[in-house]
Design a protein around this motif. Structure first.
Motif, PDB file in Angstrom:
ATOM      1  N   HIS A   1       0.831  -1.204   0.000  1.00  9.70           N
ATOM      2  CA  HIS A   1       0.000   0.000   0.000  1.00  9.70           C
ATOM      3  C   HIS A   1       0.866   1.255   0.000  1.00  9.70           C
ATOM      4  O   HIS A   1       0.638   2.192  -0.770  1.00  9.70           O
ATOM      5  CB  HIS A   1      -0.937  -0.001   1.210  1.00  9.70           C
ATOM      6  CG  HIS A   1      -1.752   1.236   1.307  1.00  9.70           C
ATOM      7  ND1 HIS A   1      -1.331   2.341   2.015  1.00  9.70           N
ATOM      8  CD2 HIS A   1      -2.940   1.577   0.765  1.00  9.70           C
ATOM      9  CE1 HIS A   1      -2.239   3.300   1.909  1.00  9.70           C
ATOM     10  NE2 HIS A   1      -3.214   2.857   1.160  1.00  9.70           N
ATOM     11  N   GLY A   2       1.872   1.290   0.849  1.00 10.68           N
ATOM     12  CA  GLY A   2       2.739   2.458   0.946  1.00 10.68           C
ATOM     13  C   GLY A   2       3.473   2.743  -0.354  1.00 10.68           C
ATOM     14  O   GLY A   2       3.575   3.902  -0.786  1.00 10.68           O
ATOM     15  N   ARG A   3       3.983   1.698  -0.982  1.00 14.65           N
ATOM     16  CA  ARG A   3       4.695   1.882  -2.253  1.00 14.65           C
ATOM     17  C   ARG A   3       3.763   2.398  -3.343  1.00 14.65           C
ATOM     18  O   ARG A   3       4.120   3.284  -4.108  1.00 14.65           O
ATOM     19  CB  ARG A   3       5.330   0.563  -2.705  1.00 14.65           C
ATOM     20  CG  ARG A   3       6.565   0.215  -1.924  1.00 14.65           C
ATOM     21  CD  ARG A   3       7.207  -1.012  -2.516  1.00 14.65           C
ATOM     22  NE  ARG A   3       8.372  -1.418  -1.752  1.00 14.65           N
ATOM     23  CZ  ARG A   3       9.113  -2.460  -2.076  1.00 14.65           C
ATOM     24  NH1 ARG A   3       8.834  -3.192  -3.133  1.00 14.65           N
ATOM     25  NH2 ARG A   3      10.156  -2.771  -1.334  1.00 14.65           N
ATOM     26  N   ILE A   4       2.579   1.814  -3.438  1.00 13.29           N
ATOM     27  CA  ILE A   4       1.620   2.240  -4.461  1.00 13.29           C
ATOM     28  C   ILE A   4       1.215   3.692  -4.225  1.00 13.29           C
ATOM     29  O   ILE A   4       1.237   4.512  -5.145  1.00 13.29           O
ATOM     30  CB  ILE A   4       0.382   1.321  -4.481  1.00 13.29           C
ATOM     31  CG1 ILE A   4       0.765  -0.060  -5.006  1.00 13.29           C
ATOM     32  CG2 ILE A   4      -0.735   1.928  -5.321  1.00 13.29           C
ATOM     33  CD1 ILE A   4      -0.328  -1.098  -4.849  1.00 13.29           C
ATOM     34  N   GLU A   5       0.843   3.999  -2.985  1.00 10.38           N
ATOM     35  CA  GLU A   5       0.388   5.354  -2.686  1.00 10.38           C
ATOM     36  C   GLU A   5       1.489   6.379  -2.943  1.00 10.38           C
ATOM     37  O   GLU A   5       1.234   7.444  -3.514  1.00 10.38           O
ATOM     38  CB  GLU A   5      -0.114   5.452  -1.251  1.00 10.38           C
ATOM     39  CG  GLU A   5      -0.775   6.786  -0.956  1.00 10.38           C
ATOM     40  CD  GLU A   5      -1.488   6.792   0.379  1.00 10.38           C
ATOM     41  OE1 GLU A   5      -2.717   6.972   0.375  1.00 10.38           O
ATOM     42  OE2 GLU A   5      -0.818   6.611   1.413  1.00 10.38           O
ATOM     43  N   ALA A   6       2.724   6.073  -2.562  1.00  8.53           N
ATOM     44  CA  ALA A   6       3.836   7.003  -2.782  1.00  8.53           C
ATOM     45  C   ALA A   6       4.079   7.223  -4.270  1.00  8.53           C
ATOM     46  O   ALA A   6       4.323   8.358  -4.714  1.00  8.53           O
ATOM     47  CB  ALA A   6       5.097   6.491  -2.096  1.00  8.53           C
TER      48      ALA A   6
ATOM     49  N   ALA B   1       3.301   0.970 -10.386  1.00  2.00           N
ATOM     50  CA  ALA B   1       3.588   0.560  -9.009  1.00  2.00           C
ATOM     51  C   ALA B   1       3.311  -0.929  -8.813  1.00  2.00           C
ATOM     52  O   ALA B   1       4.084  -1.629  -8.145  1.00  2.00           O
ATOM     53  CB  ALA B   1       2.781   1.400  -8.028  1.00  2.00           C
ATOM     54  N   LEU B   2       2.227  -1.415  -9.380  1.00  2.00           N
ATOM     55  CA  LEU B   2       1.913  -2.840  -9.257  1.00  2.00           C
ATOM     56  C   LEU B   2       2.934  -3.694 -10.009  1.00  2.00           C
ATOM     57  O   LEU B   2       3.358  -4.744  -9.505  1.00  2.00           O
ATOM     58  CB  LEU B   2       0.500  -3.127  -9.764  1.00  2.00           C
ATOM     59  CG  LEU B   2      -0.631  -2.679  -8.841  1.00  2.00           C
ATOM     60  CD1 LEU B   2      -1.975  -2.795  -9.549  1.00  2.00           C
ATOM     61  CD2 LEU B   2      -0.633  -3.467  -7.550  1.00  2.00           C
ATOM     62  N   ASP B   3       3.328  -3.243 -11.196  1.00  3.58           N
ATOM     63  CA  ASP B   3       4.331  -3.998 -11.964  1.00  3.58           C
ATOM     64  C   ASP B   3       5.654  -4.071 -11.208  1.00  3.58           C
ATOM     65  O   ASP B   3       6.305  -5.117 -11.162  1.00  3.58           O
ATOM     66  CB  ASP B   3       4.548  -3.361 -13.343  1.00  3.58           C
ATOM     67  CG  ASP B   3       3.360  -3.575 -14.272  1.00  3.58           C
ATOM     68  OD1 ASP B   3       2.470  -4.398 -13.953  1.00  3.58           O
ATOM     69  OD2 ASP B   3       3.317  -2.894 -15.323  1.00  3.58           O
ATOM     70  N   GLU B   4       6.044  -2.957 -10.604  1.00  5.48           N
ATOM     71  CA  GLU B   4       7.281  -2.940  -9.820  1.00  5.48           C
ATOM     72  C   GLU B   4       7.166  -3.860  -8.600  1.00  5.48           C
ATOM     73  O   GLU B   4       8.072  -4.637  -8.303  1.00  5.48           O
ATOM     74  CB  GLU B   4       7.608  -1.514  -9.386  1.00  5.48           C
ATOM     75  CG  GLU B   4       8.903  -1.391  -8.623  1.00  5.48           C
ATOM     76  CD  GLU B   4       9.203   0.027  -8.212  1.00  5.48           C
ATOM     77  OE1 GLU B   4       9.736   0.210  -7.101  1.00  5.48           O
ATOM     78  OE2 GLU B   4       8.899   0.960  -8.975  1.00  5.48           O
ATOM     79  N   ALA B   5       6.044  -3.782  -7.905  1.00  2.48           N
ATOM     80  CA  ALA B   5       5.844  -4.609  -6.712  1.00  2.48           C
ATOM     81  C   ALA B   5       5.792  -6.095  -7.062  1.00  2.48           C
ATOM     82  O   ALA B   5       6.222  -6.940  -6.275  1.00  2.48           O
ATOM     83  CB  ALA B   5       4.571  -4.186  -5.989  1.00  2.48           C
TER      84      ALA B   5
END
Length: 153
Positions: A22-27, A128-132
């Motif tokens: 969540h934090g990564r996506i939101e950032a 962000a999802l692809d990176e995660a």
């Protein structure tokens, strides 16, 4: 069950992974929206939620409903509405049938900004999802998000 029990550890690890995702996506989305549209994630979310209102039965949301939808307290939501109103992106007016009620609608300027920001939000979310998904700890959560049923707004 002790604090070191394997089930609790797995639960805590799952929660940490979800929080990290969540934090990564939101950032990532925050940086994209701020740099291209001068909008925060919360501002975007508020504009999006309010843009889905309508004039029919139950079409206008009460501030508590808006606060729940954008995951903020009522007081934080009211401050956010005021900031966006000051920028000309929202407008408030009295409910025509109940003088105690105040409606908040997205202005034409706000709708235009929202339309311009939607592709940025979608692209940043996908990035962000692809990176995660490349992180083995987060990949199962990404798959769950991608396969989750769409929730009604």
């Amino acid at each position: 069950m002790t604090a070191t029990a394997p089930a609790l550890t797995a639960l805590a690890q799952g929660w940490c992974a979800l929080s990290l995702l969540h934090g990564r996506i939101e950032a990532h989305i925050e940086r994209a929206l701020q740099s291209r549209h001068d909008l925060s994630v919360r501002e975007y979310s508020l504009l999006d939620v309010l843009s889905r209102q309508h004039d029919g039965e139950g079409g206008h949301l009460q501030m508590k409903q808006v606060a729940d939808a954008v995951v903020l307290s009522q007081s934080a939501t009211t401050r956010l509405v005021t900031r966006l109103e000051d920028r000309g992106l929202l407008m408030r007016y009295l409910c025509p049938t109940d003088r105690r009620g105040i409606y908040t609608n997205v202005s034409d300027q706000g709708l235009q900004l929202l339309a311009e920001a939607r592709p940025t939000n979608e692209t940043a979310l996908r990035e962000a999802l692809d990176e995660a998904a490349r992180d083995e700890r987060l990949a199962p959560l990404v798959r769950a998000v991608e396969g989750a049923p769409v929730l009604a707004a």
